[in-house]
Scaffold this motif. Structure first.
Motif, PDB file in Angstrom:
ATOM      1  N   ASP A  83     -13.078   9.634  -2.348  1.00  0.00           N
ATOM      2  CA  ASP A  83     -11.892  10.441  -2.648  1.00  0.00           C
ATOM      3  C   ASP A  83     -10.652   9.850  -2.003  1.00  0.00           C
ATOM      4  N   CYS A  84      -9.643   9.551  -2.844  1.00  0.00           N
ATOM      5  CA  CYS A  84      -8.375   8.992  -2.369  1.00  0.00           C
ATOM      6  C   CYS A  84      -7.284  10.051  -2.377  1.00  0.00           C
ATOM      7  N   VAL A  85      -7.607  11.284  -2.750  1.00  0.00           N
ATOM      8  CA  VAL A  85      -6.568  12.263  -3.076  1.00  0.00           C
ATOM      9  C   VAL A  85      -6.445  13.403  -2.059  1.00  0.00           C
ATOM     10  N   LYS A 110      -6.787  19.862  -3.095  1.00  0.00           N
ATOM     11  CA  LYS A 110      -7.628  20.614  -4.052  1.00  0.00           C
ATOM     12  C   LYS A 110      -8.643  19.717  -4.762  1.00  0.00           C
ATOM     13  N   ILE A 111      -8.261  18.469  -5.018  1.00  0.00           N
ATOM     14  CA  ILE A 111      -9.196  17.559  -5.704  1.00  0.00           C
ATOM     15  C   ILE A 111     -10.410  17.328  -4.807  1.00  0.00           C
ATOM     16  N   LEU A 112     -10.181  17.028  -3.538  1.00  0.00           N
ATOM     17  CA  LEU A 112     -11.320  16.784  -2.632  1.00  0.00           C
ATOM     18  C   LEU A 112     -12.164  18.052  -2.508  1.00  0.00           C
ATOM     19  N   GLY A 167      -6.698  -6.706   0.526  1.00  0.00           N
ATOM     20  CA  GLY A 167      -5.835  -6.008   1.478  1.00  0.00           C
ATOM     21  C   GLY A 167      -6.462  -4.771   2.098  1.00  0.00           C
ATOM     22  N   THR A 168      -5.637  -3.966   2.744  1.00  0.00           N
ATOM     23  CA  THR A 168      -6.140  -2.741   3.365  1.00  0.00           C
ATOM     24  C   THR A 168      -6.819  -1.845   2.337  1.00  0.00           C
ATOM     25  N   ALA A 169      -6.240  -1.766   1.142  1.00  0.00           N
ATOM     26  CA  ALA A 169      -6.823  -0.869   0.134  1.00  0.00           C
ATOM     27  C   ALA A 169      -8.254  -1.273  -0.187  1.00  0.00           C
ATOM     28  N   THR A 182     -11.951   9.265  -7.172  1.00  0.00           N
ATOM     29  CA  THR A 182     -10.714   9.985  -7.535  1.00  0.00           C
ATOM     30  C   THR A 182      -9.471   9.164  -7.160  1.00  0.00           C
ATOM     31  N   GLY A 183      -8.350   9.453  -7.835  1.00  0.00           N
ATOM     32  CA  GLY A 183      -7.118   8.672  -7.610  1.00  0.00           C
ATOM     33  C   GLY A 183      -7.396   7.228  -7.943  1.00  0.00           C
ATOM     34  N   ALA A 184      -8.089   7.052  -9.080  1.00  0.00           N
ATOM     35  CA  ALA A 184      -8.807   5.804  -9.329  1.00  0.00           C
ATOM     36  C   ALA A 184      -7.937   4.598  -9.648  1.00  0.00           C
ATOM     37  N   ALA A 185      -6.732   4.823 -10.178  1.00  0.00           N
ATOM     38  CA  ALA A 185      -6.040   3.680 -10.789  1.00  0.00           C
ATOM     39  C   ALA A 185      -5.263   2.816  -9.808  1.00  0.00           C
ATOM     40  N   VAL A 186      -5.175   3.214  -8.544  1.00  0.00           N
ATOM     41  CA  VAL A 186      -4.413   2.366  -7.609  1.00  0.00           C
ATOM     42  C   VAL A 186      -5.393   1.555  -6.752  1.00  0.00           C
ATOM     43  N   GLY A 187      -4.909   1.082  -5.584  1.00  0.00           N
ATOM     44  CA  GLY A 187      -5.655   0.076  -4.833  1.00  0.00           C
ATOM     45  C   GLY A 187      -7.049   0.486  -4.407  1.00  0.00           C
ATOM     46  N   VAL A 188      -7.168   1.551  -3.611  1.00  0.00           N
ATOM     47  CA  VAL A 188      -8.466   1.913  -3.053  1.00  0.00           C
ATOM     48  C   VAL A 188      -9.437   2.253  -4.196  1.00  0.00           C
ATOM     49  N   GLY A 189      -8.975   3.076  -5.116  1.00  0.00           N
ATOM     50  CA  GLY A 189      -9.833   3.509  -6.210  1.00  0.00           C
ATOM     51  C   GLY A 189     -10.273   2.345  -7.088  1.00  0.00           C
ATOM     52  N   SER A 190      -9.331   1.458  -7.443  1.00  0.00           N
ATOM     53  CA  SER A 190      -9.663   0.331  -8.338  1.00  0.00           C
ATOM     54  C   SER A 190     -10.756  -0.539  -7.738  1.00  0.00           C
ATOM     55  N   ALA A 218     -14.614   7.483 -13.127  1.00  0.00           N
ATOM     56  CA  ALA A 218     -13.281   7.428 -12.515  1.00  0.00           C
ATOM     57  C   ALA A 218     -12.514   8.693 -12.874  1.00  0.00           C
ATOM     58  N   SER A 219     -11.781   9.225 -11.888  1.00  0.00           N
ATOM     59  CA  SER A 219     -10.892  10.357 -12.159  1.00  0.00           C
ATOM     60  C   SER A 219      -9.462   9.863 -12.025  1.00  0.00           C
ATOM     61  N   SER A 220      -8.699   9.970 -13.116  1.00  0.00           N
ATOM     62  CA  SER A 220      -7.311   9.506 -13.068  1.00  0.00           C
ATOM     63  C   SER A 220      -6.422  10.449 -13.864  1.00  0.00           C
ATOM     64  N   GLY A 221      -5.208  10.675 -13.342  1.00  0.00           N
ATOM     65  CA  GLY A 221      -4.267  11.554 -14.017  1.00  0.00           C
ATOM     66  C   GLY A 221      -3.475  10.838 -15.090  1.00  0.00           C
ATOM     67  N   ARG A 222      -3.695   9.528 -15.238  1.00  0.00           N
ATOM     68  CA  ARG A 222      -2.883   8.772 -16.189  1.00  0.00           C
ATOM     69  C   ARG A 222      -3.754   8.226 -17.308  1.00  0.00           C
ATOM     70  N   ALA A 223      -3.558   8.783 -18.520  1.00  0.00           N
ATOM     71  CA  ALA A 223      -4.395   8.398 -19.663  1.00  0.00           C
ATOM     72  C   ALA A 223      -4.270   6.903 -19.948  1.00  0.00           C
ATOM     73  N   ASN A 279       0.866  -1.176   0.000  1.00  0.00           N
ATOM     74  CA  ASN A 279       0.000   0.000   0.000  1.00  0.00           C
ATOM     75  C   ASN A 279       0.907   1.232   0.000  1.00  0.00           C
ATOM     76  N   TYR A 280       0.306   2.392  -0.243  1.00  0.00           N
ATOM     77  CA  TYR A 280       1.094   3.638  -0.259  1.00  0.00           C
ATOM     78  C   TYR A 280       1.900   3.788   1.039  1.00  0.00           C
ATOM     79  N   LYS A 281       1.219   3.492   2.157  1.00  0.00           N
ATOM     80  CA  LYS A 281       1.877   3.616   3.459  1.00  0.00           C
ATOM     81  C   LYS A 281       3.086   2.673   3.577  1.00  0.00           C
TER      82      LYS A 281
HETATM   83  P1  NDP Z   1      -1.871   5.680  -3.896  1.00  0.00           P
HETATM   84  O1  NDP Z   1      -1.781   6.520  -2.692  1.00  0.00           O
HETATM   85  O2  NDP Z   1      -0.654   4.980  -4.342  1.00  0.00           O
HETATM   86  O3  NDP Z   1      -2.359   6.580  -5.117  1.00  0.00           O
HETATM   87  C1  NDP Z   1      -3.555   7.216  -5.188  1.00  0.00           C
HETATM   88  C2  NDP Z   1      -3.723   7.881  -6.531  1.00  0.00           C
HETATM   89  O4  NDP Z   1      -4.014   9.237  -6.310  1.00  0.00           O
HETATM   90  C3  NDP Z   1      -2.539   7.934  -7.479  1.00  0.00           C
HETATM   91  O5  NDP Z   1      -2.301   6.756  -8.146  1.00  0.00           O
HETATM   92  C4  NDP Z   1      -3.048   8.978  -8.418  1.00  0.00           C
HETATM   93  O6  NDP Z   1      -4.103   8.407  -9.186  1.00  0.00           O
HETATM   94  C5  NDP Z   1      -3.672   9.960  -7.471  1.00  0.00           C
HETATM   95  N1  NDP Z   1      -2.732  11.020  -7.112  1.00  0.00           N
HETATM   96  C6  NDP Z   1      -1.498  10.913  -6.600  1.00  0.00           C
HETATM   97  N2  NDP Z   1      -0.940  12.132  -6.417  1.00  0.00           N
HETATM   98  C7  NDP Z   1      -1.854  13.015  -6.818  1.00  0.00           C
HETATM   99  C8  NDP Z   1      -1.882  14.429  -6.894  1.00  0.00           C
HETATM  100  N3  NDP Z   1      -0.854  15.176  -6.501  1.00  0.00           N
HETATM  101  N4  NDP Z   1      -2.995  15.019  -7.352  1.00  0.00           N
HETATM  102  C9  NDP Z   1      -4.044  14.269  -7.751  1.00  0.00           C
HETATM  103  N5  NDP Z   1      -4.065  12.936  -7.720  1.00  0.00           N
HETATM  104  C10 NDP Z   1      -2.996  12.314  -7.258  1.00  0.00           C
HETATM  105  O7  NDP Z   1      -3.113   4.660  -3.826  1.00  0.00           O
HETATM  106  P2  NDP Z   1      -3.804   3.771  -2.742  1.00  0.00           P
HETATM  107  O8  NDP Z   1      -5.022   3.317  -3.440  1.00  0.00           O
HETATM  108  O9  NDP Z   1      -2.883   2.790  -2.137  1.00  0.00           O
HETATM  109  O10 NDP Z   1      -4.217   4.772  -1.582  1.00  0.00           O
HETATM  110  C11 NDP Z   1      -5.059   5.866  -1.836  1.00  0.00           C
HETATM  111  C12 NDP Z   1      -5.041   6.812  -0.663  1.00  0.00           C
HETATM  112  O11 NDP Z   1      -5.803   6.233   0.392  1.00  0.00           O
HETATM  113  C13 NDP Z   1      -3.648   7.097  -0.086  1.00  0.00           C
HETATM  114  O12 NDP Z   1      -3.562   8.443   0.271  1.00  0.00           O
HETATM  115  C14 NDP Z   1      -3.593   6.206   1.137  1.00  0.00           C
HETATM  116  O13 NDP Z   1      -2.723   6.724   2.109  1.00  0.00           O
HETATM  117  C15 NDP Z   1      -5.035   6.260   1.584  1.00  0.00           C
HETATM  118  N6  NDP Z   1      -5.471   5.140   2.390  1.00  0.00           N
HETATM  119  C16 NDP Z   1      -6.203   5.436   3.481  1.00  0.00           C
HETATM  120  C17 NDP Z   1      -6.697   4.458   4.267  1.00  0.00           C
HETATM  121  C18 NDP Z   1      -7.551   4.814   5.414  1.00  0.00           C
HETATM  122  O14 NDP Z   1      -7.712   4.007   6.320  1.00  0.00           O
HETATM  123  N7  NDP Z   1      -8.142   5.979   5.413  1.00  0.00           N
HETATM  124  C19 NDP Z   1      -6.380   3.040   4.003  1.00  0.00           C
HETATM  125  C20 NDP Z   1      -5.676   2.830   2.758  1.00  0.00           C
HETATM  126  C21 NDP Z   1      -5.213   3.860   2.001  1.00  0.00           C
HETATM  127  P3  NDP Z   1      -4.223   8.531 -10.760  1.00  0.00           P
HETATM  128  O15 NDP Z   1      -2.853   8.261 -11.305  1.00  0.00           O
HETATM  129  O16 NDP Z   1      -5.239   7.503 -11.122  1.00  0.00           O
HETATM  130  O17 NDP Z   1      -4.684   9.943 -10.968  1.00  0.00           O
END
Ligand code: NDP
Length: 329
Positions: free
Chosen positions: A221-223, A226-228, A128-130, A156-164, A179-184, A44-46
């Motif tokens: 919202d995973c981000v 400003k996005i939130l 997992g946690t995501a 938002t932040g759709a392409a990684v664990g929580v968003g997917s 889905a909102s993602s910064g990666r085409a 996970n990111y953490k």
């Molecule tokens: P990541 O944290 O690895 O990534 C999240 C996505 O957010 C990125 O892939 C990207 O998505 C987008 N992003 C990253 N930087 C920016 C930016 N500067 N501006 C806008 N968008 C951005 O993914 P996870 O799915 O692992 O985790 C998502 C979030 O959830 C993390 O912040 C994590 O810490 C948090 N989290 C919280 C938990 C809780 O208990 N509250 C538990 C698990 C995770 P894209 O490329 O698609 O735009």
């Protein structure tokens, strides 16, 4: 030594946290009531922050890995017996307590959940946690009355664990998910998971005003930052946002207008210290509402030895979907 096993240990090196592989023995493990033979963990990111020494560990030495799935070897708790398959998510693993990047670990019995029948250990770690956080977000939206009839839901932040996983869950539940993602390059993948459409971060920002045109019934919202703030500004009257992440920053430059003029709710979601009943509810719903056929597309299996490189990648936003860690490879 034959009774030694491998773990990724974070230690202090000249005032900086640094992770390296070490051989440990049972005697090195914390004094907790259940000994588990770990099969899989996750990334996970953490975990990325912890493994790359970015100060997540609040006690040293620390074993990383906020998730684990394994088999009970010894238990001083009446709730678990040798042979039980268990999972742990959060509870301060990798921050205050030793976590899943170890072939064996001792854990508090209160942290353990029996592996749901619906999942293998590898599948539970693909979630997992995501994924379990995604389910907590979906439950929060449901409890706030955001039904699929109310309109589109944004992730938002759709392409990684929580968003997917949130996209997969919401679309299976019949929501129209955007889905909102910064990666085409992820757009096709996100549509395969169930997104009806994908928008860029710029489009998500709208006019960037604290009170914008109504657009979404709800959002995950995973981000943050400003996005939130932009998402809150675009939530329909009576709608809600489940906020769980800070990938874009931990600030929130918004105003009270969406809350007091549109009755918008901001729903905080925490997975780490979520009470057992909430965890069990989330895992029970994952067993029903997550389409397991998506796992193959969403997940990669990596050996524990690749963790240092993977940690750098997740921090740089280069990971797609979920990474399961085989701690015995
Ligand atoms: P990541 O944290 O690895 O990534 C999240 C996505 O957010 C990125 O892939 C990207 O998505 C987008 N992003 C990253 N930087 C920016 C930016 N500067 N501006 C806008 N968008 C951005 O993914 P996870 O799915 O692992 O985790 C998502 C979030 O959830 C993390 O912040 C994590 O810490 C948090 N989290 C919280 C938990 C809780 O208990 N509250 C538990 C698990 C995770 P894209 O490329 O698609 O735009």
């Amino acid at each position: 030594m034959s009774d030694s096993f491998r773990a990724l240990v974070i230690e202090d090196h000249d005032g900086k946290q640094q992770a390296s592989f070490k051989n440990l023995t049972i005697a090195d493990l914390p004094d907790e009531d259940v000994l588990v033979e770990v099969s899989y963990s996750t990334l996970n990111y953490k975990d990325g922050l912890a493994v790359s020494g970015k100060g997540i560990a609040r006690r040293l030495p620390m074993v990383g890995g906020i998730d684990l799935a394994g088999t009970v070897l010894e238990s001083a708790s009446g709730n678990f017996k040798p042979g039980d398959k268990v999972i742990v998510n959060g509870y301060g693993l990798s921050e205050l307590y030793w976590g899943g990047y170890s072939q064996k670990q001792k854990l508090k019995s209160e942290w353990l959940i029996k592996l749901p029948d619906a999942f293998t250990m590898q599948e539970a770690m693909a979630i997992g946690t995501a994924g379990y956080t995604s389910m907590l977000c979906v439950l929060a939206l449901e409890k706030a009355g955001i039904t699929r009839e109310k309109g589109e839901v944004l992730v938002t932040g759709a392409a990684v664990g929580v968003g997917s996983v949130a996209i997969a869950l919401l679309s299976k539940l019949g929501y129209r998910v955007i889905a909102s993602s910064g990666r085409a390059e992820t757009h096709e993948y996100l549509k395969k998971l169930g997104a009806s459409d994908v928008i860029s971060r710029e489009e998500t920002m709208g006019k960037g005003r604290p009170f914008d045109k109504e657009r979404w019934a709800g959002a995950v919202d995973c981000v943050g930052s400003k996005i939130l703030a932009s998402v809150i500004a675009q939530i329909n009257y009576g709608g809600a946002v489940a906020a769980c992440g800070l990938a874009g920053g931990n600030d929130l430059p918004t105003s009270v207008l969406p809350f007091i003029l549109r009755g918008v709710s901001l729903l905080g979601v925490d997975s780490v210290m979520a009470p057992r009943e909430k965890r069990e509810e989330a895992w029970a719903r994952l067993a029903v509402d997550l389409d397991k056929s998506l796992f193959d597309d969403m997940t990669v299996l990596e050996p524990m030895s690749n963790l240092p490189a993977l940690a750098e990648q997740i921090i740089k936003g280069q990971i797609r979907g979920r990474v399961v860690i085989d701690v015995n490879a």
